[in-house]
Motif scaffolding. Sequence first.
Motif, PDB file in Angstrom:
ATOM      1  N   HIS A   1       0.834  -1.213   0.000  1.00 33.41           N
ATOM      2  CA  HIS A   1       0.000   0.000   0.000  1.00 33.41           C
ATOM      3  C   HIS A   1       0.865   1.259   0.000  1.00 33.41           C
ATOM      4  CE1 HIS A   1      -3.603  -2.186   0.158  1.00 33.41           C
ATOM      5  NE2 HIS A   1      -3.803  -2.258   1.464  1.00 33.41           N
ATOM      6  N   MET A   2       1.909   1.254   0.773  1.00 37.13           N
ATOM      7  CA  MET A   2       2.784   2.436   0.820  1.00 37.13           C
ATOM      8  C   MET A   2       3.401   2.728  -0.540  1.00 37.13           C
ATOM      9  SD  MET A   2       4.817   2.117   4.447  1.00 37.13           S
ATOM     10  CE  MET A   2       3.968   2.252   6.026  1.00 37.13           C
ATOM     11  N   VAL A   3       3.864   1.682  -1.214  1.00 39.89           N
ATOM     12  CA  VAL A   3       4.469   1.870  -2.544  1.00 39.89           C
ATOM     13  C   VAL A   3       3.419   2.394  -3.520  1.00 39.89           C
ATOM     14  CG1 VAL A   3       5.516   0.688  -4.509  1.00 39.89           C
ATOM     15  CG2 VAL A   3       6.254   0.147  -2.178  1.00 39.89           C
ATOM     16  N   ALA A   4       2.231   1.808  -3.492  1.00 36.84           N
ATOM     17  CA  ALA A   4       1.169   2.211  -4.425  1.00 36.84           C
ATOM     18  C   ALA A   4       0.719   3.649  -4.169  1.00 36.84           C
ATOM     19  CB  ALA A   4      -0.022   1.263  -4.308  1.00 36.84           C
ATOM     20  N   LEU A   5       0.694   4.042  -2.897  1.00 37.79           N
ATOM     21  CA  LEU A   5       0.201   5.373  -2.530  1.00 37.79           C
ATOM     22  C   LEU A   5       1.320   6.420  -2.470  1.00 37.79           C
ATOM     23  CD1 LEU A   5      -2.176   4.199   0.339  1.00 37.79           C
ATOM     24  CD2 LEU A   5      -2.902   5.135  -1.870  1.00 37.79           C
ATOM     25  N   LYS A   6       2.579   5.949  -2.663  1.00 33.05           N
ATOM     26  CA  LYS A   6       3.743   6.845  -2.588  1.00 33.05           C
ATOM     27  C   LYS A   6       3.771   7.604  -1.258  1.00 33.05           C
ATOM     28  CE  LYS A   6       4.312   7.526  -7.578  1.00 33.05           C
ATOM     29  NZ  LYS A   6       3.364   6.482  -7.999  1.00 33.05           N
ATOM     30  N   THR A   7       3.671   6.810  -0.180  1.00 31.05           N
ATOM     31  CA  THR A   7       3.690   7.388   1.158  1.00 31.05           C
ATOM     32  C   THR A   7       4.596   6.546   2.049  1.00 31.05           C
ATOM     33  OG1 THR A   7       2.321   8.053   3.053  1.00 31.05           O
ATOM     34  CG2 THR A   7       1.674   6.035   1.901  1.00 31.05           C
ATOM     35  N   ASP A   8       5.036   7.138   3.155  1.00 32.92           N
ATOM     36  CA  ASP A   8       5.870   6.389   4.091  1.00 32.92           C
ATOM     37  C   ASP A   8       5.141   6.131   5.406  1.00 32.92           C
ATOM     38  OD1 ASP A   8       5.792   8.896   5.203  1.00 32.92           O
ATOM     39  OD2 ASP A   8       7.964   9.068   5.488  1.00 32.92           O
ATOM     40  N   ARG A   9       3.810   6.318   5.401  1.00 27.88           N
ATOM     41  CA  ARG A   9       3.063   6.104   6.637  1.00 27.88           C
ATOM     42  C   ARG A   9       1.614   5.730   6.352  1.00 27.88           C
ATOM     43  NH1 ARG A   9       4.662  10.836   9.744  1.00 27.88           N
ATOM     44  NH2 ARG A   9       6.498  10.497   8.452  1.00 27.88           N
ATOM     45  N   LEU A  10       1.068   4.918   7.244  1.00 27.57           N
ATOM     46  CA  LEU A  10      -0.329   4.505   7.160  1.00 27.57           C
ATOM     47  C   LEU A  10      -0.931   4.493   8.562  1.00 27.57           C
ATOM     48  CD1 LEU A  10       0.011   1.393   4.814  1.00 27.57           C
ATOM     49  CD2 LEU A  10      -1.076   3.565   4.176  1.00 27.57           C
ATOM     50  N   GLY A  11      -2.213   4.790   8.636  1.00 24.85           N
ATOM     51  CA  GLY A  11      -2.923   4.578   9.886  1.00 24.85           C
ATOM     52  C   GLY A  11      -3.161   3.081  10.090  1.00 24.85           C
ATOM     53  N   VAL A  12      -3.430   2.703  11.313  1.00 23.29           N
ATOM     54  CA  VAL A  12      -3.760   1.307  11.626  1.00 23.29           C
ATOM     55  C   VAL A  12      -5.089   1.286  12.366  1.00 23.29           C
ATOM     56  CG1 VAL A  12      -3.026  -0.818  12.758  1.00 23.29           C
ATOM     57  CG2 VAL A  12      -1.306   0.725  11.777  1.00 23.29           C
ATOM     58  N   GLU A  13      -5.991   0.396  11.895  1.00 22.25           N
ATOM     59  CA  GLU A  13      -7.332   0.298  12.469  1.00 22.25           C
ATOM     60  C   GLU A  13      -7.539  -1.057  13.118  1.00 22.25           C
ATOM     61  OE1 GLU A  13      -9.848   0.877   9.113  1.00 22.25           O
ATOM     62  OE2 GLU A  13      -9.560   3.055   9.057  1.00 22.25           O
ATOM     63  N   ASP A  14      -8.394  -1.095  14.138  1.00 26.00           N
ATOM     64  CA  ASP A  14      -8.779  -2.381  14.712  1.00 26.00           C
ATOM     65  C   ASP A  14      -9.941  -2.971  13.909  1.00 26.00           C
ATOM     66  OD1 ASP A  14     -11.122  -1.094  15.532  1.00 26.00           O
ATOM     67  OD2 ASP A  14     -10.526  -0.973  17.645  1.00 26.00           O
ATOM     68  N   SER A  15     -10.484  -4.082  14.366  1.00 29.40           N
ATOM     69  CA  SER A  15     -11.520  -4.783  13.599  1.00 29.40           C
ATOM     70  C   SER A  15     -12.811  -3.989  13.481  1.00 29.40           C
ATOM     71  CB  SER A  15     -11.821  -6.147  14.237  1.00 29.40           C
ATOM     72  OG  SER A  15     -12.239  -5.979  15.581  1.00 29.40           O
ATOM     73  N   THR A  16     -13.003  -2.978  14.326  1.00 32.29           N
ATOM     74  CA  THR A  16     -14.212  -2.148  14.252  1.00 32.29           C
ATOM     75  C   THR A  16     -14.019  -0.916  13.381  1.00 32.29           C
ATOM     76  OG1 THR A  16     -13.657  -0.761  16.185  1.00 32.29           O
ATOM     77  CG2 THR A  16     -14.774  -2.871  16.600  1.00 32.29           C
ATOM     78  N   GLY A  17     -12.792  -0.713  12.872  1.00 32.68           N
ATOM     79  CA  GLY A  17     -12.509   0.461  12.053  1.00 32.68           C
ATOM     80  C   GLY A  17     -12.003   1.638  12.843  1.00 32.68           C
ATOM     81  N   ARG A  18     -11.760   1.455  14.141  1.00 29.46           N
ATOM     82  CA  ARG A  18     -11.260   2.539  14.985  1.00 29.46           C
ATOM     83  C   ARG A  18      -9.751   2.658  14.829  1.00 29.46           C
ATOM     84  NH1 ARG A  18      -9.294   2.818  20.304  1.00 29.46           N
ATOM     85  NH2 ARG A  18      -9.540   0.542  20.463  1.00 29.46           N
TER      86      ARG A  18
ATOM     87  N   VAL B   1      -6.080   2.978  15.808  1.00 31.17           N
ATOM     88  CA  VAL B   1      -5.396   2.595  17.046  1.00 31.17           C
ATOM     89  C   VAL B   1      -3.886   2.855  16.983  1.00 31.17           C
ATOM     90  CG1 VAL B   1      -7.076   0.848  17.726  1.00 31.17           C
ATOM     91  CG2 VAL B   1      -5.204   0.208  16.196  1.00 31.17           C
ATOM     92  N   GLY B   2      -3.399   3.309  15.816  1.00 33.30           N
ATOM     93  CA  GLY B   2      -1.965   3.536  15.748  1.00 33.30           C
ATOM     94  C   GLY B   2      -1.496   4.033  14.410  1.00 33.30           C
ATOM     95  N   LEU B   3      -0.153   4.157  14.313  1.00 34.60           N
ATOM     96  CA  LEU B   3       0.493   4.681  13.115  1.00 34.60           C
ATOM     97  C   LEU B   3       1.611   3.710  12.733  1.00 34.60           C
ATOM     98  CD1 LEU B   3       0.956   7.168  11.151  1.00 34.60           C
ATOM     99  CD2 LEU B   3       2.613   7.968  12.859  1.00 34.60           C
ATOM    100  N   LEU B   4       1.721   3.420  11.437  1.00 32.84           N
ATOM    101  CA  LEU B   4       2.780   2.556  10.938  1.00 32.84           C
ATOM    102  C   LEU B   4       3.633   3.346   9.951  1.00 32.84           C
ATOM    103  CD1 LEU B   4       3.904  -0.394  10.893  1.00 32.84           C
ATOM    104  CD2 LEU B   4       2.511  -0.735   8.833  1.00 32.84           C
ATOM    105  N   LEU B   5       4.929   3.418  10.204  1.00 30.15           N
ATOM    106  CA  LEU B   5       5.873   4.127   9.330  1.00 30.15           C
ATOM    107  C   LEU B   5       6.671   3.123   8.515  1.00 30.15           C
ATOM    108  CD1 LEU B   5       7.296   6.867  11.726  1.00 30.15           C
ATOM    109  CD2 LEU B   5       5.277   6.983  10.245  1.00 30.15           C
ATOM    110  N   LEU B   6       7.144   3.570   7.363  1.00 23.37           N
ATOM    111  CA  LEU B   6       8.004   2.717   6.549  1.00 23.37           C
ATOM    112  C   LEU B   6       9.223   2.241   7.344  1.00 23.37           C
ATOM    113  CD1 LEU B   6       8.732   1.501   3.791  1.00 23.37           C
ATOM    114  CD2 LEU B   6       9.835   3.679   3.219  1.00 23.37           C
ATOM    115  N   ALA B   7       9.744   3.117   8.175  1.00 24.38           N
ATOM    116  CA  ALA B   7      10.908   2.760   8.998  1.00 24.38           C
ATOM    117  C   ALA B   7      10.595   1.598   9.947  1.00 24.38           C
ATOM    118  CB  ALA B   7      11.383   3.968   9.785  1.00 24.38           C
TER     119      ALA B   7
END
Length: 308
Positions: free
Chosen positions: A279-296, A298-304
């Motif tokens: 997803h990061m490569v496709a979106l040309k980004t180095d970060r994504l949000g992280v959601e739990d099973s309810t869509g809330r 809950v965190g941040l994921l960096l390429l690093a």
Amino acid sequence: MIEFRNITKTFNAVTVIEGLNLIVERGEFCVLIGPSGSGKSTILRMINRLIEHSAGEIRFAGEPIRSFAPEVLRRRIGYAIQSVGLFPHWTVEANIATVPRLLGWDAARIEARIAELMALLGLDAARFRTAYPHQLSGGQQQRVGVARALAADPDVLLMDEPFGALDPITRDSLQAEMRRIHAETGKTIVFVTHDMDEALRLASRVVILDKGRIVQSATPRELLHAPANDFVREFLGKDDYGLKLLSVETAGAHMRREDSGAVAEAVREQDSLRLALSHMVALKTDRLGVEDSTGRRVGLLLLADIVT
């Protein structure tokens, strides 16, 4: 649930399985994998006595399999294969009901089970219940085959390269379905494949075979982080080894417990780092949000966090 005790199998004086010892625990998703001729399908078929072992003992639910009449044993063990094997002149509902009818279930119970399994396998009952196999796609036929294997609520499900003939998109979809079904039902599953990516995606434990012997038995994570020898390393593959490592690690395990509200795109906690990197490569980004099973969020994921 299943135990092989010093099992040997010979065909015409040629030994194909020798001294096999293996325990499959109740509720485990055990994947057998190895090169052609390694004995994986032979091992699978010895469980339901489609092939008889030559020496040693196989136990099922604590009892020797030869203490069961073959037909009684097979009614407790679902079996799904690549060629599906649906009865061509029977409807989908008749195919699914095969074993329950042999067991003498009443009509209401059979009807309820058909409806339950079609929902579980993502088959629209209104559209497919009265359809015939030739009216279904390969993926739909395979779903019916799995439903039929599960129909009598067996203790164990055996699957012999069930998705090998399907196109990649359909195969990916059915792999996801099998993971969900295993999580929801807790069935003991023994699954044969020649595809390492499939094994790593599905298994709670991977058993690598070569020439009728177990080379390594481990969780996907253990297998990738500590391959037993050069054969296992070669079988895992060198070119995409790093991506395989990412496939067994989840976004939730590597995310930062930070606010990601400003980040538009997100993955789920249970998604693999391989998917997150894609997803990061496709979106040309180095970060994504992280959601739990309810869509809330809950965190941040960096390429690093993925590459370190």
